[in-house]
Design an enzyme around this catalytic site. Sequence first.
Site, short mmCIF file in Angstrom:
data_model
loop_
_atom_site.label_atom_id
_atom_site.label_comp_id
_atom_site.label_asym_id
_atom_site.label_seq_id
_atom_site.Cartn_x
_atom_site.Cartn_y
_atom_site.Cartn_z
N GLU A 137 3.91 -0.07 6.73
CA GLU A 137 3.14 1.19 6.70
C GLU A 137 2.06 1.17 7.77
O GLU A 137 1.39 0.15 7.99
CB GLU A 137 2.52 1.45 5.33
CG GLU A 137 1.38 0.54 4.96
CD GLU A 137 0.48 1.10 3.86
OE1 GLU A 137 -0.54 1.74 4.20
OE2 GLU A 137 0.76 0.86 2.69
N THR B 222 -2.48 5.67 3.57
CA THR B 222 -3.64 6.56 3.57
C THR B 222 -3.19 8.00 3.79
O THR B 222 -3.78 8.76 4.56
CB THR B 222 -4.71 6.12 4.61
OG1 THR B 222 -4.84 4.70 4.60
CG2 THR B 222 -6.07 6.71 4.27
N LYS C 220 1.26 1.90 -6.71
CA LYS C 220 0.43 0.96 -5.94
C LYS C 220 -0.88 0.80 -6.71
O LYS C 220 -1.72 1.71 -6.72
CB LYS C 220 0.19 1.54 -4.54
CG LYS C 220 -0.93 0.87 -3.75
CD LYS C 220 -1.23 1.69 -2.51
CE LYS C 220 -2.53 1.23 -1.85
NZ LYS C 220 -2.85 2.01 -0.63
N GLY D 244 -6.81 -7.79 -2.63
CA GLY D 244 -7.16 -9.06 -3.26
C GLY D 244 -5.96 -9.90 -3.64
O GLY D 244 -6.07 -10.82 -4.45
N SER E 223 -5.06 -7.13 5.94
CA SER E 223 -5.68 -7.96 6.98
C SER E 223 -5.21 -9.41 6.98
O SER E 223 -5.34 -10.11 7.98
CB SER E 223 -7.20 -7.91 6.86
OG SER E 223 -7.62 -8.35 5.59
#
Length: 201
Positions: free
Chosen positions: A33, A62, A122, A152, A173
């Site tokens: 994505e 998003t 999600k 997390g 990330s």
Amino acid sequence: MTRNIIAILRGITPDEALPVAEALITAGVTTIEVPLNSPDPFDSIALMAKEFGEQALIGAGTVLSPDNVDRLAEAGGRIVVSPDCNIAVIDRTVALGLQSWPGVLTPTECFAAIRAGATGLKVFPSFLIGAEGLAAMKAVLPPEVPVYAVGGVGPSNFAEWRKAGAEGFGIGSALYKPGLTAAEVGERAKGMVAAWDALPA
């Protein structure tokens, strides 16, 4: 083998799109994505969908409006991921035959998304409810609706989240952040895939 890992490429540019996508796919991560708050996201999506659309599920994150869904479909994307449970976005996604993965955090949001026709859920940000919170929700959710944990989550706790009922994970990330080379992303992806493959069946 399909690994239920969504690579979240927040901040990627069109120039990076193809080499990073290729590195991910080669490593075994085949759902990608591009968050729409990245630079020229629809350009990146169009490039990846044209080049790798047969090998990978390419789409946007998003996604906040039905117009975003329309633009994604025009770019060749096939999966719509959102941070929230927006029924209008789910409706448009379903109408266009795309996969819908809205963001949810409560049973109320989960069931609203399911009733609207979401492909999967999600849970975001999943660290707010923890694996125990997910396990409690999974006890009442329809088992045929997949639930991915996002936020997390990483190789160190994949097993804990899987035990709680997560069918998959969204990784941001820890896989990609601006400044990493495609080779570096590929190495990170290999580590994620190895961790996934090591999970109990």
